[in-house]
Write a protein that holds these residues in place. Structure first.
Motif, mmCIF file in Angstrom:
data_model
loop_
_atom_site.group_PDB
_atom_site.id
_atom_site.type_symbol
_atom_site.label_atom_id
_atom_site.label_comp_id
_atom_site.label_asym_id
_atom_site.label_seq_id
_atom_site.Cartn_x
_atom_site.Cartn_y
_atom_site.Cartn_z
ATOM 1 N N ASP A 8 -62.448 8.675 -29.424
ATOM 2 C CA ASP A 8 -62.940 10.002 -29.047
ATOM 3 C C ASP A 8 -64.467 10.049 -29.083
ATOM 4 O O ASP A 8 -65.108 10.659 -28.220
ATOM 5 C CB ASP A 8 -62.377 11.071 -29.991
ATOM 6 C CG ASP A 8 -60.870 11.253 -29.820
ATOM 7 O OD1 ASP A 8 -60.341 10.828 -28.769
ATOM 8 O OD2 ASP A 8 -60.235 11.798 -30.739
ATOM 9 N N TYR A 9 -65.030 9.391 -30.089
ATOM 10 C CA TYR A 9 -66.493 9.329 -30.245
ATOM 11 C C TYR A 9 -67.136 8.618 -29.044
ATOM 12 O O TYR A 9 -68.139 9.088 -28.503
ATOM 13 C CB TYR A 9 -66.814 8.606 -31.549
ATOM 14 C CG TYR A 9 -68.247 8.161 -31.710
ATOM 15 C CD1 TYR A 9 -69.265 9.078 -31.975
ATOM 16 C CD2 TYR A 9 -68.576 6.809 -31.617
ATOM 17 C CE1 TYR A 9 -70.578 8.664 -32.133
ATOM 18 C CE2 TYR A 9 -69.889 6.384 -31.770
ATOM 19 C CZ TYR A 9 -70.890 7.314 -32.034
ATOM 20 O OH TYR A 9 -72.190 6.893 -32.188
ATOM 21 N N LEU A 10 -66.545 7.509 -28.613
ATOM 22 C CA LEU A 10 -67.073 6.766 -27.461
ATOM 23 C C LEU A 10 -67.004 7.593 -26.189
ATOM 24 O O LEU A 10 -67.910 7.552 -25.352
ATOM 25 C CB LEU A 10 -66.293 5.460 -27.267
ATOM 26 C CG LEU A 10 -66.374 4.417 -28.377
ATOM 27 C CD1 LEU A 10 -65.528 3.195 -28.013
ATOM 28 C CD2 LEU A 10 -67.813 3.992 -28.638
ATOM 29 N N GLN A 11 -65.930 8.349 -26.075
ATOM 30 C CA GLN A 11 -65.717 9.138 -24.860
ATOM 31 C C GLN A 11 -66.567 10.407 -24.833
ATOM 32 O O GLN A 11 -67.242 10.695 -23.835
ATOM 33 C CB GLN A 11 -64.241 9.509 -24.744
ATOM 34 C CG GLN A 11 -63.914 10.302 -23.485
ATOM 35 C CD GLN A 11 -62.426 10.646 -23.393
ATOM 36 O OE1 GLN A 11 -61.636 10.189 -24.202
ATOM 37 N NE2 GLN A 11 -62.074 11.445 -22.414
ATOM 38 N N LEU A 12 -66.558 11.144 -25.928
ATOM 39 C CA LEU A 12 -67.185 12.467 -25.946
ATOM 40 C C LEU A 12 -68.669 12.447 -26.289
ATOM 41 O O LEU A 12 -69.456 13.228 -25.733
ATOM 42 C CB LEU A 12 -66.447 13.381 -26.930
ATOM 43 C CG LEU A 12 -64.947 13.570 -26.652
ATOM 44 C CD1 LEU A 12 -64.291 14.369 -27.763
ATOM 45 C CD2 LEU A 12 -64.743 14.252 -25.301
ATOM 46 N N GLU A 13 -69.058 11.556 -27.207
ATOM 47 C CA GLU A 13 -70.461 11.535 -27.633
ATOM 48 C C GLU A 13 -71.278 10.454 -26.934
ATOM 49 O O GLU A 13 -72.430 10.678 -26.560
ATOM 50 C CB GLU A 13 -70.558 11.362 -29.157
ATOM 51 C CG GLU A 13 -70.049 12.574 -29.944
ATOM 52 C CD GLU A 13 -70.449 12.525 -31.399
ATOM 53 O OE1 GLU A 13 -71.577 12.069 -31.691
ATOM 54 O OE2 GLU A 13 -69.630 12.921 -32.250
ATOM 55 N N LYS A 14 -70.684 9.275 -26.758
ATOM 56 C CA LYS A 14 -71.419 8.179 -26.110
ATOM 57 C C LYS A 14 -71.262 8.188 -24.598
ATOM 58 O O LYS A 14 -71.991 7.498 -23.891
ATOM 59 C CB LYS A 14 -70.931 6.833 -26.666
ATOM 60 C CG LYS A 14 -71.039 6.689 -28.175
ATOM 61 C CD LYS A 14 -72.474 6.682 -28.651
ATOM 62 C CE LYS A 14 -73.122 5.345 -28.463
ATOM 63 N NZ LYS A 14 -74.491 5.291 -29.032
#
Length: 297
Positions: A8-14
């Motif tokens: 989720d972090y890779l998709q939404l923030e990165k």
């Protein structure tokens, strides 16, 4: 999934592409499976460097190249950095890991002659698809944008009057890239033909398939490969090579390295400097032809 928060972090923030996120996921699953099999360890968070080292050795023994192994380890390293950031671990077991040595990969750009043969001499069909395919190649070569950036372009990102396009790059960083008159003219022609296929679902997507759906990564790669294969015998014919060609040709013609960095959307000059190799080769060639002391007469 044990690392869903990281995904989720890779998709939404990165803001990583689906292809990149899937690669990270597969690498982590591969490592987890290895630890379950060899160490009966069900948590990546609990492993130590010796276990990671065993995984690396097994990958090498399987015949993977050092470059492929380094990519897999980079996925794991990114995950541990995320765990540190979110305070789920206190020590990164890969903090002192050194990547395996690899040969420097030299990507050969297309020549000005090859690009001229595609964009000036080749006959594209006078249809929506023919116009779109030519514009794909023209826009890659005229702007140096990445494949994902091109796929996600919106009609509203195009400023025909100002002859620029707004590009959303990595980490949601916006930049404006100039487009030459020839590309601008082709864009006008394409936008008119695009009205034949557009539908509500893809109303603002710039590049469409003939069924009105948004284009996708493998379609773009196949299109570039299809046309460039007609004029080039180079092994690699991809959108990235067109980006490489754009940067190399700019530098060969005297463009400032910092300007090229901004146009490409690089965060550091080091990323842009990889393109200077071919420019130096061209400079040496011109030097050899022009310097009087090199004359054999």
């Amino acid at each position: 999934m044990p690392f869903q928060k990281f995904i989720d972090y890779l998709q939404l923030e990165k803001n990583y592409s689906k292809h990149t996120i899937l690669a990270y996921q597969k690498d982590l699953e591969s490592f987890l499976e290895f630890n379950q099999t060899h160490f009966e360890e069900n948590s990546i968070q609990q492993v130590n460097y010796s276990q990671i080292r065993s995984w690396i050795v097994s990958l090498v023994e399987e015949g993977l190249s050092n470059r492929s192994v380094n990519r897999k380890v980079a996925s794991l390293k990114a995950y541990y950095k995320f765990l540190l950031k979110t305070k789920q671990i206190e020590i990164n077991p890969l903090a002192k890991h050194k990547a395996l040595k690899t040969e420097k990969k030299l990507e050969v750009p297309f020549s000005p002659k090859e690009m001229k043969e595609v964009l000036n001499d080749m006959q594209f069909e006078d249809t929506f698809e023919g116009c779109r395919d030519k514009l794909l190649i023209e826009l890659f070569y005229a702007t140096g944008i990445r494949r994902a950036e091109l796929i996600n372009l919106s009609v509203s990102d195009v400023d025909l009057g100002g002859q620029t396009i707004k590009v959303l790059g990595k980490r949601n960083k916006e930049r404006f890239v100039p487009i030459p008159s020839l590309c601008s003219t082709l864009l006008k022609e394409y936008l008119a033909k695009r009205e034949e296929v557009v539908n509500e679902a893809s109303a603002d997507c710039l590049f469409l398939l003939k069924n009105g759906h948004k284009i996708y990564e493998s379609f773009v790669y196949r299109t570039i490969n299809k046309y460039l294969s007609k004029v080039s015998t180079k092994l690699k014919k991809s959108p990235h090579i067109l980006r490489h060609t754009y940067a190399t040709h700019l530098l060969n013609n005297g463009a400032d390295l910092n300007s090229v960095k901004e146009l490409l959307g690089h965060s550091s000059l080091a990323s842009t400097q990889v393109y200077t190799h071919n420019s130096m080769a061209e400079l040496k060639k011109q030097y050899g032809n022009a310097y009087p002391r090199n004359s054999k007469k």
